[in-house]
Design an enzyme around this catalytic site. Structure first.
Site, mmCIF file in Angstrom:
data_model
loop_
_atom_site.group_PDB
_atom_site.id
_atom_site.type_symbol
_atom_site.label_atom_id
_atom_site.label_comp_id
_atom_site.label_asym_id
_atom_site.label_seq_id
_atom_site.Cartn_x
_atom_site.Cartn_y
_atom_site.Cartn_z
ATOM 1 N NE ARG A 56 -3.612 -0.291 2.639
ATOM 2 C CZ ARG A 56 -4.188 -0.731 3.766
ATOM 3 N NH1 ARG A 56 -3.958 -0.130 4.901
ATOM 4 N NH2 ARG A 56 -4.979 -1.787 3.747
ATOM 5 N NE ARG A 62 -2.522 1.640 9.524
ATOM 6 C CZ ARG A 62 -3.414 0.672 9.273
ATOM 7 N NH1 ARG A 62 -4.205 0.727 8.218
ATOM 8 N NH2 ARG A 62 -3.533 -0.357 10.087
ATOM 9 C CE LYS A 100 -7.271 -0.571 11.636
ATOM 10 N NZ LYS A 100 -7.995 -1.028 10.477
ATOM 11 C CE LYS A 139 -7.506 2.921 9.039
ATOM 12 N NZ LYS A 139 -8.520 2.001 8.543
ATOM 13 C CB CYS A 179 -13.480 -4.178 1.236
ATOM 14 S SG CYS A 179 -14.027 -5.874 1.505
ATOM 15 C CB CYS A 198 -8.684 -9.688 2.072
ATOM 16 S SG CYS A 198 -8.766 -9.262 3.813
ATOM 17 C CB CYS A 244 -14.609 -9.751 7.230
ATOM 18 S SG CYS A 244 -13.381 -8.494 7.623
ATOM 19 C CB CYS A 250 -11.542 -2.330 4.260
ATOM 20 S SG CYS A 250 -10.622 -3.300 5.454
HETATM 21 C C1 HEM Z 1 -9.458 -4.532 12.391
HETATM 22 C C2 HEM Z 1 -9.738 -3.905 11.339
HETATM 23 C C3 HEM Z 1 -9.107 -4.080 9.982
HETATM 24 C C4 HEM Z 1 -8.234 -5.005 9.502
HETATM 25 C C5 HEM Z 1 -7.589 -6.151 10.224
HETATM 26 C C6 HEM Z 1 -8.022 -4.681 8.105
HETATM 27 C C7 HEM Z 1 -7.221 -5.399 7.247
HETATM 28 C C8 HEM Z 1 -7.162 -5.158 5.903
HETATM 29 C C9 HEM Z 1 -6.536 -5.999 4.957
HETATM 30 C C10 HEM Z 1 -5.842 -7.314 5.257
HETATM 31 C C11 HEM Z 1 -6.658 -5.418 3.759
HETATM 32 C C12 HEM Z 1 -6.095 -5.917 2.455
HETATM 33 C C13 HEM Z 1 -7.084 -6.471 1.538
HETATM 34 C C14 HEM Z 1 -6.451 -6.706 0.201
HETATM 35 O O1 HEM Z 1 -6.087 -5.733 -0.441
HETATM 36 O O2 HEM Z 1 -6.318 -7.855 -0.200
HETATM 37 C C15 HEM Z 1 -7.372 -4.206 3.941
HETATM 38 C C16 HEM Z 1 -7.690 -3.322 2.952
HETATM 39 C C17 HEM Z 1 -8.112 -2.048 3.198
HETATM 40 N N1 HEM Z 1 -8.516 -1.552 4.395
HETATM 41 FE FE1 HEM Z 1 -8.639 -2.563 6.086
HETATM 42 N N2 HEM Z 1 -8.731 -3.575 7.800
HETATM 43 C C18 HEM Z 1 -9.409 -3.175 8.909
HETATM 44 C C19 HEM Z 1 -10.257 -2.093 9.031
HETATM 45 C C20 HEM Z 1 -10.275 -1.053 8.115
HETATM 46 C C21 HEM Z 1 -11.045 0.140 8.253
HETATM 47 C C22 HEM Z 1 -11.973 0.436 9.408
HETATM 48 C C23 HEM Z 1 -10.785 0.911 7.152
HETATM 49 C C24 HEM Z 1 -11.282 2.281 6.746
HETATM 50 C C25 HEM Z 1 -12.053 3.065 7.383
HETATM 51 C C26 HEM Z 1 -9.853 0.182 6.346
HETATM 52 C C27 HEM Z 1 -9.345 0.606 5.148
HETATM 53 C C28 HEM Z 1 -8.837 -0.247 4.220
HETATM 54 C C29 HEM Z 1 -8.605 0.120 2.859
HETATM 55 C C30 HEM Z 1 -8.780 1.503 2.262
HETATM 56 C C31 HEM Z 1 -8.164 -1.013 2.216
HETATM 57 C C32 HEM Z 1 -7.762 -1.103 0.769
HETATM 58 C C33 HEM Z 1 -8.690 -1.718 -0.121
HETATM 59 C C34 HEM Z 1 -10.018 -1.097 -0.301
HETATM 60 O O3 HEM Z 1 -10.146 0.096 -0.687
HETATM 61 O O4 HEM Z 1 -10.981 -1.831 -0.114
HETATM 62 N N3 HEM Z 1 -9.559 -1.010 6.950
HETATM 63 N N4 HEM Z 1 -7.652 -4.064 5.262
HETATM 64 S S1 SF4 Z 2 -13.352 -5.538 5.113
HETATM 65 FE FE1 SF4 Z 2 -12.569 -7.503 5.716
HETATM 66 S S2 SF4 Z 2 -12.648 -8.695 3.841
HETATM 67 FE FE2 SF4 Z 2 -12.748 -6.572 3.237
HETATM 68 S S3 SF4 Z 2 -10.600 -6.024 2.807
HETATM 69 FE FE3 SF4 Z 2 -11.102 -5.419 4.908
HETATM 70 S S4 SF4 Z 2 -10.378 -7.106 6.126
HETATM 71 FE FE4 SF4 Z 2 -10.566 -7.876 4.038
#
Ligand code: HEM
Ligand code: SF4
Length: 574
Positions: A73, A142, A207, A209, A427, A433, A472, A476
């Site tokens: 990223r 971030r 994290k 933000k 997402c 993921c 999930c 994201c």
């Molecule tokens: C415990 C909470 C979270 C975990 C463990 C987590 C984990 C991950 C993982 C593993 C990915 C990679 C997916 C891929 O590209 O294959 C991802 C993508 C992403 N996450 Fe999270 N995430 C969490 C919560 C959040 C939250 C609350 C936000 C934003 C408000 C966020 C923003 C993003 C963004 C922007 C991406 C990039 C892909 C997209 O636009 O869908 N994440 N996250």
């Molecule tokens: S919302 Fe859950 S399934 Fe989707 S990218 Fe984030 S961690 Fe992965």
């Protein structure tokens, strides 16, 4: 350190400022992965170790290691890229990655499918165009987001300047990134305060933000983030200062009701000159007050719930040496992007494109990645990733506008007619993921085609309705703030939530559980029918869902799991 700290706290402390054994692990050729502790550390360098989940069954059968690859990223404050930077990312995506680029909901680019032996070459290519991936993931601040069109008014220009200043101020100082990925020399270690004056050895509990919003657009979803700034202009359009928001966050865990998403509180108002000091104070209070024992309770939102906003504000004011003024009035109207051309103050045009779920690729009949590459080769302005996974070709002089518009039209990058699709995000989820319980990016486009048929029968095709899906509950795609939210529960099964506000100020509430494709369509069709028949003039879908009794309104989050009920007349067909 006491015994009950979470495992990640020990890993951070022992890591020697994020080095761990990453350098050794990279040289280890016997596996495409890295050891578990380093998997946590590599996030601070902007990477996740993943595997292709589509290939898992076959590789397990053949007793092969998982098909490991990394997701990188990039850190892009405010989402602004030069054409050269766009071209470099496009090139590494095709050369080292899975061939595609993914524009994210937090205004960055993700590159998927990069195998271990190509990591250094990829990061060197990114570094050559003055980009990096440091702190794009991990327990640190971030990527700082910002309304992406600074040339439209002075407020936007002030917003991106603030976003960059905060980002620079809160970027980790450790030289580990340069040493490990760019073959930098190890600089002799100093004292803790010298290496990481803001974070210290163990960085943040979780994290962090930050976003900067310019009303009336709430495209950054200011209430979804730990720390936010809302521009307050005077009558002449000059920003006089910022309302500061704290304690937003989207994640929760299925079945654990003491985890919940939360919308941020507006804490007060500060002058521009104090904004970075306030950011640092918010970060250090969270560093010291945040929960380091339980990662599921470690975000700033829980610190504020536990300690109270007044105590938190007082401590921030004390540390920053700044007294916050009372909040100033502001109004948001929507969270979406304004598609098509807009005119900048500087006489150039900005064209906002629709990139479905942010995936930039060439598909049958629509060479989207190729078209954007060709534009980058001829374009002198810049590229801006929006907070809605879309792209703005910014600062296009009048004489180039027709040609660029023709190219993006041919590539299918202009906004679709469907009001639902124009306001959709998903997402990534499967296959990359590791946390996905169900499909998201690969499923939502087809689901929307089916929903569009239903909307057409009710005469609602052009209505703006915000829909977001995740694989999930992590959130994201900020789905908790969508008028229609679908969250993966298991393969092919989703929970459906309704009732968020169109301007991003209120979250949704559970309406139906465990629906399959047909169940989702049937459940929503009933609500669409009622909306078409009973809505008030100008009433948004989320507001209607509450007024008509489909769901109760959610407050700021602690009540997210409360008052979940399915009134008998409204029980969806199952
Ligand atoms: C415990 C909470 C979270 C975990 C463990 C987590 C984990 C991950 C993982 C593993 C990915 C990679 C997916 C891929 O590209 O294959 C991802 C993508 C992403 N996450 Fe999270 N995430 C969490 C919560 C959040 C939250 C609350 C936000 C934003 C408000 C966020 C923003 C993003 C963004 C922007 C991406 C990039 C892909 C997209 O636009 O869908 N994440 N996250
Ligand atoms: S919302 Fe859950 S399934 Fe989707 S990218 Fe984030 S961690 Fe992965």
């Amino acid at each position: 350190m006491t015994d009950d700290l979470s495992r990640n706290e020990r890993i951070k402390e022992a890591s020697d400022y994020l080095r761990g054994t990453l350098a050794e692990g990279l040289r280890e050729e016997i596996t495409g992965g890295i050891i578990e502790d380093d998997q946590q550390l590599v996030k601070f360098h902007g990477m996740y170790l993943q595997d292709d989940r589509d290939l898992r069954p076959e590789r397990t059968r053949k007793k092969m290691e998982k098909a490991f690859a990394f997701m990188i990223r990039v850190r892009i404050s405010g989402g602004v890229l030069s054409p050269q930077q766009w071209l470099a990312l496009d090139q590494v995506a095709r050369h080292y990655g899975n061939g595609t680029m993914r524009l994210t909901t937090r205004q960055t680019v993700q590159l998927h499918g990069i195998i271990k032996s190509n990591l250094k070459a990829t990061l060197k290519a990114i570094d050559a165009v003055l980009l990096n991936s440091i702190a794009a993931c991990g327990d640190v601040n971030r990527n700082v987001m910002c309304n992406p069109n600074p040339h439209q008014s002075r407020a936007h220009a002030a917003a991106i300047e603030l976003a960059r200043n905060i980002s620079d101020h809160l970027t980790p100082r450790t030289p580990a990134y340069r040493e490990i990925w760019l073959d930098g020399e190890r600089i002799a270690g100093g004292e803790e305060e010298v290496v990481e004056p803001i974070y210290g050895k163990t960085y943040l509990p979780r994290k962090f933000k930050v976003v900067v919003a310019v009303p009336p657009s709430n495209d950054v979803d200011v209430f979804a983030h730990d720390l936010g700034y809302i521009a307050i202009p005077d009558d002449a359009g000059n920003v006089v200062g910022w309302n500061v928001t704290v304690g937003g966050g989207m994640g929760m865990t299925h079945g654990e009701e003491d985890t919940y998403p939360r919308t941020a509180d507006v804490m007060g108002f500060c002058a521009t000159g104090d904004a970075v000091k306030v950011a640092e104070a918010v970060v250090t209070v969270q560093r010291d007050w945040g929960d380091r024992k339980n990662r599921k309770h470690a975000r700033l939102k829980y610190t504020i719930e536990d300690r109270g906003l007044d105590a938190f504000r007082a401590e921030v004011e004390r540390r920053a040496g700044v007294k916050l003024a009372p909040t100033k009035p502001f109004t948001f109207t929507s969270t979406g992007d304004q598609y098509g051309w807009s005119q900048g103050d500087n006489g150039c045009g900005h064209l906002t494109l629709f990139v479905q779920n942010g995936r930039v690729h060439d598909i049958a009949g629509a060479a989207q990645q190729t078209a954007l590459r060709t534009i980058a080769e001829m374009h002198d302005g810049d590229f801006r990733i929006t907070p809605n996974q879309n792209l703005i070709i910014a600062n296009v002089p009048t004489e180039q506008q027709a040609e660029i518009e023709r190219m993006v039209r041919e590539a299918g990058l202009l906004a679709p007619w469907s009001g639902l699709r124009r306001n959709s995000m998903a997402c990534v989820a499967l296959p990359t993921c590791g946390l996905a319980l169900a499909e998201s990016e690969r499923y939502l486009p087809d689901l929307m085609t089916a929903l569009d048929e239903k909307l057409a029968t009710h005469g609602l095709s052009a209505d703006d309705i915000v829909i977001r899906m995740t694989g999930c509950p992590n959130g994201c795609a900020r789905p908790y703030l969508a008028e229609i939210r679908l969250v993966g529960k298991g393969p092919g099964r989703y929970n459906l939530y309704l009732g968020a506000a169109f301007d991003g100020s209120r979250m949704n509430k559970l309406y139906a559980e465990d629906l399959d494709n047909a169940g989702i369509i049937a459940a929503l069709d009933r609500v669409f029918a009622a909306y078409a028949a009973e809505r008030h003039k100008g009433e948004h879908f989320g507001d209607f869902a509450i007024r008509a009794g489909f769901v109760a309104a959610t407050g700021n989050g602690a009540d997210f799991h409360a008052q979940v009920r399915l009134p008998p007349a409204r029980v969806p067909a199952r």
